[in-house]
Design a protein around this motif. Structure first.
Motif, mmCIF file in Angstrom:
data_model
loop_
_atom_site.group_PDB
_atom_site.id
_atom_site.type_symbol
_atom_site.label_atom_id
_atom_site.label_comp_id
_atom_site.label_asym_id
_atom_site.label_seq_id
_atom_site.Cartn_x
_atom_site.Cartn_y
_atom_site.Cartn_z
ATOM 1 N N PHE A 279 39.541 42.278 32.472
ATOM 2 C CA PHE A 279 40.525 42.693 30.759
ATOM 3 C C PHE A 279 39.888 41.674 29.862
ATOM 4 O O PHE A 279 40.143 42.274 28.474
ATOM 5 C CB PHE A 279 42.092 42.348 30.669
ATOM 6 N N ARG B 135 39.950 50.485 36.165
ATOM 7 C CA ARG B 135 39.986 49.788 34.774
ATOM 8 C C ARG B 135 38.420 50.523 34.263
ATOM 9 O O ARG B 135 37.863 49.868 33.156
ATOM 10 C CB ARG B 135 39.052 48.562 34.600
ATOM 11 N N ASP C 128 41.336 41.720 38.718
ATOM 12 C CA ASP C 128 41.798 42.469 37.801
ATOM 13 C C ASP C 128 42.488 41.863 36.553
ATOM 14 O O ASP C 128 42.069 42.879 35.508
ATOM 15 C CB ASP C 128 43.770 43.229 38.292
ATOM 16 N N ASP C 129 42.374 40.727 36.313
ATOM 17 C CA ASP C 129 42.661 40.367 35.455
ATOM 18 C C ASP C 129 41.527 40.184 34.936
ATOM 19 O O ASP C 129 41.461 40.488 33.304
ATOM 20 C CB ASP C 129 43.293 39.177 35.466
ATOM 21 N N ALA D 190 34.551 42.149 29.572
ATOM 22 C CA ALA D 190 35.224 43.170 29.508
ATOM 23 C C ALA D 190 35.015 45.196 30.002
ATOM 24 O O ALA D 190 34.688 45.151 29.999
ATOM 25 C CB ALA D 190 36.134 42.724 29.085
#
Length: 192
Positions: free
Chosen positions: A139, A185, A135-136, A145
Motif C-alpha cells: 500500500f 494487490r 501486504d502493508d 505502492a
C-alpha cells in the motif's frame, strides 16, 4: 520513551519504543558520565543479531546489494529488523518499467524478505518481514505502492526453497501465499 540508535556522526538512524519506563539506578562517574539502569517493556524484542548489525550500520549503511547474503541462517531476521527500523529508502531505478527481484540467494523466508526489501528500496531496504507486513508495504509507506510489475529472476531457486517450507494452510506453499499476496494487490509477477 524512544531508544535511539546513532551513526558515527551522531545522527539518529533507528529507534525502538520502550513503555512504562522506571529508573532503577543512577550512578555518576568521575568523568561526568552517567550509568542509568531502567526497567521497561519493549513493543518489539530486538533480534539477537540486531546489535552487531546496528554497530556495522552506524559506521556504514549498506551501499551494495546482497550484503546480507553471507549472514548465517538465523541472523537474517536481524538484518530485516535493522532495515525496518532504519527506514532507509533509496529506491533502485526501475528496469524497463518494473522492479527486479533476484531469487538466486533466496534459501529461506528471511532471505526472501531481505531480497524483496532491496528489490523495492535498494541496498539495506525493507519491504516486509512476514505476509501481513508485505501486504502493508504494497500500500506504500515503505517504498513503491502497488500496482507495479515485478520480474522475479532465478525464481526456480526461490520456488524450490520457499515451496519446501512448512505452512499452516492445507495444499498451499509459502511461495503460493507470497504470489497470492502480490496478485491480490495488483502486482504483476513474471517468474523468470
Amino acid at each position: 520513551m524512544w531508544i535511539n540508535i546513532h551513526d558515527a556522526h551522531g545522527e539518529i538512524i533507528g529507534s525502538y519504543f520502550a513503555g512504562s519506563v522506571t529508573l532503577e539506578d543512577w550512578t555518576e562517574g568521575p568523568d561526568l558520565t552517567v550509568t542509568a539502569v531502567l526497567s521497561c517493556w519493549l513493543n518489539v524484542v530486538p533480534e539477537r543479531s540486531a546489535g552487531a548489525l546496528w554497530k556495522t550500520w552506524s559506521r556504514r549503511a549498506p551501499a551494495s546489494m546482497n550484503d546480507w547474503v553471507n549472514l548465517p541462517l538465523g541472523q537474517r531476521e536481524g538484518w530485516i529488523e535493522v532495515a525496518q527500523k532504519c527506514r532507509k529508502t533509496s529506491s533502485p531505478a526501475k528496469k524497463d518499467g518494473c522492479y527486479v527481484l533476484t531469487g538466486t540467494d533466496i534459501s529461506d523466508l528471511a532471505s526472501f524478505y531481505c531480497a524483496i526489501g532491496e528489490a523495492m528500496n535498494g541496498p539495506g531496504g525493507y519491504y516486509g518481514s512476514n505476509l501481513a507486513s508485505l501486504d502493508d508495504c504494497l500500500f506504500g509507506g515503505h517504498g513503491p505502492a502497488a500496482p507495479f510489475r515485478l520480474v522475479w529472476q532465478n525464481s526456480v531457486v526461490a520456488m524450490n526453497s520457499l515451496s519446501a517450507l512448512p505452512t499452516h494452510i492445507k495444499n498451499k506453499t509459502v511461495m503460493d501465499s507470497i504470489l497470492e499476496c502480490f496478485d491480490r494487490r495488483g502486482v504483476t509477477v513474471e517468474l523468470a
